[in-house]
Design a protein around this motif. Sequence first.
Motif, PDB file in Angstrom:
ATOM      1  N   MET A  81       0.337  17.777  16.990  1.00  0.00           N
ATOM      2  CA  MET A  81      -0.599  17.060  16.127  1.00  0.00           C
ATOM      3  C   MET A  81      -0.102  15.636  15.904  1.00  0.00           C
ATOM      4  SD  MET A  81      -1.897  18.202  12.432  1.00  0.00           S
ATOM      5  CE  MET A  81      -2.177  17.018  11.197  1.00  0.00           C
ATOM      6  N   LYS A  82      -0.987  14.659  16.080  1.00  0.00           N
ATOM      7  CA  LYS A  82      -0.618  13.267  15.870  1.00  0.00           C
ATOM      8  C   LYS A  82      -0.527  12.991  14.376  1.00  0.00           C
ATOM      9  CE  LYS A  82      -2.383  11.880  20.238  1.00  0.00           C
ATOM     10  NZ  LYS A  82      -3.204  11.066  21.045  1.00  0.00           N
ATOM     11  N   GLN A  83       0.490  12.250  14.000  1.00  0.00           N
ATOM     12  CA  GLN A  83       0.746  12.012  12.595  1.00  0.00           C
ATOM     13  C   GLN A  83       0.149  10.685  12.162  1.00  0.00           C
ATOM     14  OE1 GLN A  83       4.948  12.221  12.037  1.00  0.00           O
ATOM     15  NE2 GLN A  83       5.154  13.929  13.419  1.00  0.00           N
ATOM     16  N   LEU A  84      -0.138  10.598  10.871  1.00  0.00           N
ATOM     17  CA  LEU A  84      -0.594   9.353  10.284  1.00  0.00           C
ATOM     18  C   LEU A  84       0.543   8.346  10.348  1.00  0.00           C
ATOM     19  CD1 LEU A  84      -2.711   7.763   8.668  1.00  0.00           C
ATOM     20  CD2 LEU A  84      -1.707   8.722   6.613  1.00  0.00           C
ATOM     21  N   ILE A  85       0.255   7.150  10.811  1.00  0.00           N
ATOM     22  CA  ILE A  85       1.278   6.118  10.886  1.00  0.00           C
ATOM     23  C   ILE A  85       0.973   5.029   9.872  1.00  0.00           C
ATOM     24  CG2 ILE A  85       1.702   6.503  13.331  1.00  0.00           C
ATOM     25  CD1 ILE A  85       0.157   3.790  13.732  1.00  0.00           C
ATOM     26  N   GLU A  86       1.986   4.285   9.530  1.00  0.00           N
ATOM     27  CA  GLU A  86       1.781   3.106   8.704  1.00  0.00           C
ATOM     28  C   GLU A  86       1.110   2.051   9.580  1.00  0.00           C
ATOM     29  OE1 GLU A  86       2.429   2.373   5.398  1.00  0.00           O
ATOM     30  OE2 GLU A  86       2.729   4.536   5.288  1.00  0.00           O
ATOM     31  N   PRO A  87       0.092   1.393   9.071  1.00  0.00           N
ATOM     32  CA  PRO A  87      -0.546   0.346   9.868  1.00  0.00           C
ATOM     33  C   PRO A  87       0.440  -0.771  10.184  1.00  0.00           C
ATOM     34  CG  PRO A  87      -1.861   0.876   7.923  1.00  0.00           C
ATOM     35  CD  PRO A  87      -0.557   1.585   7.778  1.00  0.00           C
ATOM     36  N   LYS A  88       0.287  -1.356  11.346  1.00  0.00           N
ATOM     37  CA  LYS A  88       1.085  -2.540  11.709  1.00  0.00           C
ATOM     38  C   LYS A  88       0.139  -3.729  11.626  1.00  0.00           C
ATOM     39  CE  LYS A  88       3.785  -4.773  15.291  1.00  0.00           C
ATOM     40  NZ  LYS A  88       5.156  -4.829  14.876  1.00  0.00           N
ATOM     41  N   ARG A  89       0.454  -4.622  10.713  1.00  0.00           N
ATOM     42  CA  ARG A  89      -0.415  -5.786  10.491  1.00  0.00           C
ATOM     43  C   ARG A  89       0.279  -7.045  10.953  1.00  0.00           C
ATOM     44  NH1 ARG A  89      -4.007  -7.251   5.152  1.00  0.00           N
ATOM     45  NH2 ARG A  89      -4.669  -9.302   5.867  1.00  0.00           N
ATOM     46  N   ILE A  90      -0.494  -7.879  11.655  1.00  0.00           N
ATOM     47  CA  ILE A  90      -0.031  -9.206  12.045  1.00  0.00           C
ATOM     48  C   ILE A  90      -1.125 -10.179  11.614  1.00  0.00           C
ATOM     49  CG2 ILE A  90       0.713 -10.711  13.917  1.00  0.00           C
ATOM     50  CD1 ILE A  90       1.352  -8.203  15.575  1.00  0.00           C
ATOM     51  N   ASN A  91      -0.811 -10.991  10.639  1.00  0.00           N
ATOM     52  CA  ASN A  91      -1.781 -11.932  10.062  1.00  0.00           C
ATOM     53  C   ASN A  91      -3.028 -11.175   9.609  1.00  0.00           C
ATOM     54  OD1 ASN A  91      -0.105 -14.259  10.385  1.00  0.00           O
ATOM     55  ND2 ASN A  91      -0.575 -14.212  12.568  1.00  0.00           N
ATOM     56  N   ASN A  92      -4.202 -11.474  10.168  1.00  0.00           N
ATOM     57  CA  ASN A  92      -5.434 -10.815   9.720  1.00  0.00           C
ATOM     58  C   ASN A  92      -5.844  -9.630  10.581  1.00  0.00           C
ATOM     59  OD1 ASN A  92      -5.840 -12.463   7.514  1.00  0.00           O
ATOM     60  ND2 ASN A  92      -7.009 -13.969   8.673  1.00  0.00           N
ATOM     61  N   LEU A  93      -5.012  -9.230  11.532  1.00  0.00           N
ATOM     62  CA  LEU A  93      -5.320  -8.095  12.396  1.00  0.00           C
ATOM     63  C   LEU A  93      -4.323  -6.965  12.142  1.00  0.00           C
ATOM     64  CD1 LEU A  93      -5.998  -9.905  15.809  1.00  0.00           C
ATOM     65  CD2 LEU A  93      -7.629  -9.343  14.009  1.00  0.00           C
TER      66      LEU A  93
ATOM     67  N   TYR B 217      -7.462   5.757  16.905  1.00  0.00           N
ATOM     68  CA  TYR B 217      -6.773   4.583  16.356  1.00  0.00           C
ATOM     69  C   TYR B 217      -7.612   3.362  16.631  1.00  0.00           C
ATOM     70  CZ  TYR B 217      -2.971   7.802  15.743  1.00  0.00           C
ATOM     71  OH  TYR B 217      -2.229   8.880  15.334  1.00  0.00           O
ATOM     72  N   GLU B 218      -7.389   2.317  15.832  1.00  0.00           N
ATOM     73  CA  GLU B 218      -8.215   1.127  15.945  1.00  0.00           C
ATOM     74  C   GLU B 218      -7.416  -0.123  15.606  1.00  0.00           C
ATOM     75  OE1 GLU B 218     -11.360   1.569  13.043  1.00  0.00           O
ATOM     76  OE2 GLU B 218      -9.935   1.859  11.422  1.00  0.00           O
ATOM     77  N   ILE B 219      -7.994  -1.253  15.993  1.00  0.00           N
ATOM     78  CA  ILE B 219      -7.520  -2.555  15.533  1.00  0.00           C
ATOM     79  C   ILE B 219      -8.628  -3.102  14.651  1.00  0.00           C
ATOM     80  CG2 ILE B 219      -6.877  -4.907  16.169  1.00  0.00           C
ATOM     81  CD1 ILE B 219      -5.650  -3.764  18.736  1.00  0.00           C
ATOM     82  N   VAL B 220      -8.245  -3.524  13.457  1.00  0.00           N
ATOM     83  CA  VAL B 220      -9.210  -4.054  12.502  1.00  0.00           C
ATOM     84  C   VAL B 220      -8.886  -5.507  12.188  1.00  0.00           C
ATOM     85  CG1 VAL B 220      -9.682  -1.805  11.436  1.00  0.00           C
ATOM     86  CG2 VAL B 220      -7.883  -3.261  10.488  1.00  0.00           C
ATOM     87  N   LYS B 221      -9.898  -6.207  11.703  1.00  0.00           N
ATOM     88  CA  LYS B 221      -9.719  -7.596  11.265  1.00  0.00           C
ATOM     89  C   LYS B 221     -10.014  -7.651   9.773  1.00  0.00           C
ATOM     90  CE  LYS B 221     -10.936 -12.349  12.243  1.00  0.00           C
ATOM     91  NZ  LYS B 221     -11.688 -13.252  13.130  1.00  0.00           N
ATOM     92  N   TYR B 222      -9.062  -8.189   9.010  1.00  0.00           N
ATOM     93  CA  TYR B 222      -9.213  -8.327   7.570  1.00  0.00           C
ATOM     94  C   TYR B 222      -9.868  -9.657   7.231  1.00  0.00           C
ATOM     95  CZ  TYR B 222      -6.373  -4.217   6.800  1.00  0.00           C
ATOM     96  OH  TYR B 222      -5.921  -2.922   6.778  1.00  0.00           O
ATOM     97  N   GLN B 223     -10.633  -9.639   6.148  1.00  0.00           N
ATOM     98  CA  GLN B 223     -11.299 -10.845   5.663  1.00  0.00           C
ATOM     99  C   GLN B 223     -11.430 -10.748   4.148  1.00  0.00           C
ATOM    100  OE1 GLN B 223     -15.101 -10.610   7.585  1.00  0.00           O
ATOM    101  NE2 GLN B 223     -15.838  -8.973   6.271  1.00  0.00           N
ATOM    102  N   ASN B 224     -11.773 -11.846   3.519  1.00  0.00           N
ATOM    103  CA  ASN B 224     -12.029 -11.808   2.078  1.00  0.00           C
ATOM    104  C   ASN B 224     -13.208 -10.882   1.820  1.00  0.00           C
ATOM    105  OD1 ASN B 224      -9.988 -13.589   1.399  1.00  0.00           O
ATOM    106  ND2 ASN B 224     -11.298 -15.368   1.638  1.00  0.00           N
ATOM    107  N   ASN B 225     -13.106 -10.080   0.768  1.00  0.00           N
ATOM    108  CA  ASN B 225     -14.157  -9.135   0.422  1.00  0.00           C
ATOM    109  C   ASN B 225     -15.185  -9.828  -0.466  1.00  0.00           C
ATOM    110  OD1 ASN B 225     -15.761  -7.059  -0.468  1.00  0.00           O
ATOM    111  ND2 ASN B 225     -14.107  -5.817  -1.287  1.00  0.00           N
ATOM    112  N   PRO B 226     -16.413 -10.023   0.032  1.00  0.00           N
ATOM    113  CA  PRO B 226     -17.416 -10.722  -0.771  1.00  0.00           C
ATOM    114  C   PRO B 226     -17.890  -9.922  -1.988  1.00  0.00           C
ATOM    115  CG  PRO B 226     -18.412  -9.863   1.229  1.00  0.00           C
ATOM    116  CD  PRO B 226     -16.919  -9.608   1.338  1.00  0.00           C
ATOM    117  N   TYR B 227     -17.578  -8.625  -2.040  1.00  0.00           N
ATOM    118  CA  TYR B 227     -18.003  -7.766  -3.152  1.00  0.00           C
ATOM    119  C   TYR B 227     -16.919  -7.573  -4.216  1.00  0.00           C
ATOM    120  CZ  TYR B 227     -21.710  -6.630   0.119  1.00  0.00           C
ATOM    121  OH  TYR B 227     -22.753  -6.703   0.992  1.00  0.00           O
TER     122      TYR B 227
END
Length: 128
Positions: free
Chosen positions: A1-13, A30-40
């Motif tokens: 079973m694949k385990q939950l990993i800590e996300p690896k963040r570099i700047n906004n990705l 698994y995915e790569i996400v892009k962070y941005q300011n939350n308008p809400y």
Amino acid sequence: MKQLIEPKRINNLAFKQCTYLGNIPEHPHYEIVKYQNNPYYQKESDFIKDGDFYRPNNETYHYVSIHKDCFKSPESCYTIATFREDDSGYYIHCYTNIAEFDNTEMLDFRDLVCYGLAYLKELDSEEE
């Protein structure tokens, strides 16, 4: 079973395990996400409460529902790529045009793809 990993963040990705409602499957994606300011962020008062959701205070967007958790964090993120698996191994499915990234984002994306593929390859070797 694949385990939950800590996300690896570099700047906004960031490389991270996909978020699931309910139980995490035995083989999560698994995915790569892009962070941005939350308008809400902290703007509940601009919306009409409807149970766990909020609606805009106008008729133009009456079909929009925003979950209460969307107001809690100063950042939000969206998926730009997922790691998929087939018989020949892992590949990346992009949801955005990475050619529009600036130089820093392109290098960060490359580094996270390399990290993600190495991580998944290591997990696969542990399962064998």
